[in-house]
Design an enzyme around this catalytic site. Structure first.
Site, PDB file in Angstrom:
ATOM      1  N   TYR A  76      27.720   3.867  45.190  1.00  0.00           N
ATOM      2  CA  TYR A  76      28.304   3.786  46.528  1.00  0.00           C
ATOM      3  C   TYR A  76      29.821   3.693  46.401  1.00  0.00           C
ATOM      4  CZ  TYR A  76      29.627   1.998  51.093  1.00  0.00           C
ATOM      5  OH  TYR A  76      30.240   1.814  52.305  1.00  0.00           O
TER       6      TYR A  76
ATOM      7  N   LYS B 254      31.265  26.147  52.752  1.00  0.00           N
ATOM      8  CA  LYS B 254      30.266  25.527  53.616  1.00  0.00           C
ATOM      9  C   LYS B 254      29.799  26.661  54.530  1.00  0.00           C
ATOM     10  CE  LYS B 254      28.170  22.019  55.831  1.00  0.00           C
ATOM     11  NZ  LYS B 254      27.359  20.945  55.251  1.00  0.00           N
TER      12      LYS B 254
ATOM     13  N   GLY C 183      22.413  20.234  56.135  1.00  0.00           N
ATOM     14  CA  GLY C 183      21.165  19.484  56.252  1.00  0.00           C
ATOM     15  C   GLY C 183      20.449  19.298  54.932  1.00  0.00           C
TER      16      GLY C 183
ATOM     17  N   ASP D 202      32.588  18.886  57.453  1.00  0.00           N
ATOM     18  CA  ASP D 202      32.876  19.131  56.047  1.00  0.00           C
ATOM     19  C   ASP D 202      34.040  20.091  55.816  1.00  0.00           C
ATOM     20  OD1 ASP D 202      30.805  17.439  55.133  1.00  0.00           O
ATOM     21  OD2 ASP D 202      29.350  18.989  55.592  1.00  0.00           O
TER      22      ASP D 202
ATOM     23  N   THR E  77      28.078  16.007  50.546  1.00  0.00           N
ATOM     24  CA  THR E  77      29.544  16.083  50.587  1.00  0.00           C
ATOM     25  C   THR E  77      30.163  15.243  49.483  1.00  0.00           C
ATOM     26  OG1 THR E  77      29.464  16.405  52.989  1.00  0.00           O
ATOM     27  CG2 THR E  77      31.573  15.757  52.043  1.00  0.00           C
ATOM     28  N   VAL E  78      29.587  14.090  49.207  1.00  0.00           N
ATOM     29  CA  VAL E  78      30.104  13.231  48.136  1.00  0.00           C
ATOM     30  C   VAL E  78      30.010  13.952  46.798  1.00  0.00           C
ATOM     31  CG1 VAL E  78      29.743  11.092  46.847  1.00  0.00           C
ATOM     32  CG2 VAL E  78      29.589  11.084  49.335  1.00  0.00           C
TER      33      VAL E  78
ATOM     34  N   ALA F  14      22.564  12.596  53.026  1.00  0.00           N
ATOM     35  CA  ALA F  14      22.016  12.154  51.744  1.00  0.00           C
ATOM     36  C   ALA F  14      23.078  12.072  50.660  1.00  0.00           C
ATOM     37  CB  ALA F  14      20.900  13.099  51.301  1.00  0.00           C
TER      38      ALA F  14
ATOM     39  N   SER G  23      27.956  23.079  61.935  1.00  0.00           N
ATOM     40  CA  SER G  23      27.771  22.785  63.352  1.00  0.00           C
ATOM     41  C   SER G  23      28.507  21.499  63.688  1.00  0.00           C
ATOM     42  CB  SER G  23      26.280  22.638  63.678  1.00  0.00           C
ATOM     43  OG  SER G  23      25.575  23.830  63.383  1.00  0.00           O
TER      44      SER G  23
END
Length: 226
Positions: A201, A39, A111, A47, A16-17, A13, A43
């Site tokens: 974006y 973080k 997530g 990141d 990270t950005v 979603a 898994s």
């Protein structure tokens, strides 16, 4: 000590950005501040490696990610494949240590807000129990309003200190699409949660100057942490 948890409605979603943009903002506009990134659980490759490549962090890999599993799956499933457990005590102790050493700590969740951390707990549970000020990332797409409403309801149910919502264009979006799919006033009215802005974006998500500028366009004063 200021800590901010960045979570989202689901995977991919834009956590990270946003985390990278806030880190770039701190690095550019507050170079005197001692900040870090965490973080807590990861898994698969992702990141942690991203942040190590972009920033000169005064942290070990284990301090960035105290729990690391090989399979890119939900932590309880990934842990079971390695005959391990999700030891949140390790995460908690690492968090406390980083908070003592840093003026500011960015924590990127895994997530979405409802993603499982263990077989009993979700990210929302953890954010609420650990009293972490939180920002929710909502991707700009059809259905985003319902996702925002549902996730804010989950946050309230879990006692999360939700500071605001950040919209994120995971694909190129026109102003009309952003206005139609994620109207800030409607989302704020339905959730009673401020919308801090919208991330455009990015063709090059490693452009730290651009990311810092994008972060500066957000209504960061509402967070009362920067």
């Amino acid at each position: 000590m200021n800590t901010l948890l960045i979570t989202a409605t689901d995977t991919e979603a834009g956590k990270t950005v946003l985390t990278t943009a806030l880190a770039a903002y701190l690095q550019k506009y507050y170079p005197q501040r001692n900040w870090g990134i965490m973080k807590p659980i990861q898994s698969g490759v992702g990141d942690r490696e991203w942040y190590q490549n972009l920033f000169l962090l005064k942290q070990s890999a284990q301090e960035i990610t105290p729990l690391y599993f090989q399979a890119p799956l939900a932590p309880p499933i990934a842990a079971a494949k390695e005959n391990r457990q999700v030891d949140l005590a390790v995460v908690w102790q690492t968090l406390l240590g980083l908070q003592k050493r840093h003026d500011f700590l960015l924590i990127e969740a895994l997530g979405g807000l409802g993603s499982p951390v263990t077989e009993e707990l979700t990210i929302a549970d953890l954010a609420g129990q650990w009293r972490l000020p939180t920002v929710l990332v909502v991707p700009v797409r059809l259905g985003a309003i319902a996702q925002a409403v549902a996730n804010v309801a989950l946050a309230r149910q879990s006692g999360v200190n939700l500071k605001g919502i950040v919209l994120n264009c995971i694909q190129p979006r026109s102003d009309a699409e952003i206005a139609d799919w994620t109207p800030p006033n409607l989302i704020q009215s339905l959730t009673n949660t401020p919308v801090l802005g919208c991330l455009p974006y990015l063709d090059n998500p490693t452009d730290l100057d651009k990311l810092a500028q994008i972060a500066s366009d957000l209504d960061l004063e509402i967070l009362d942490t920067f």
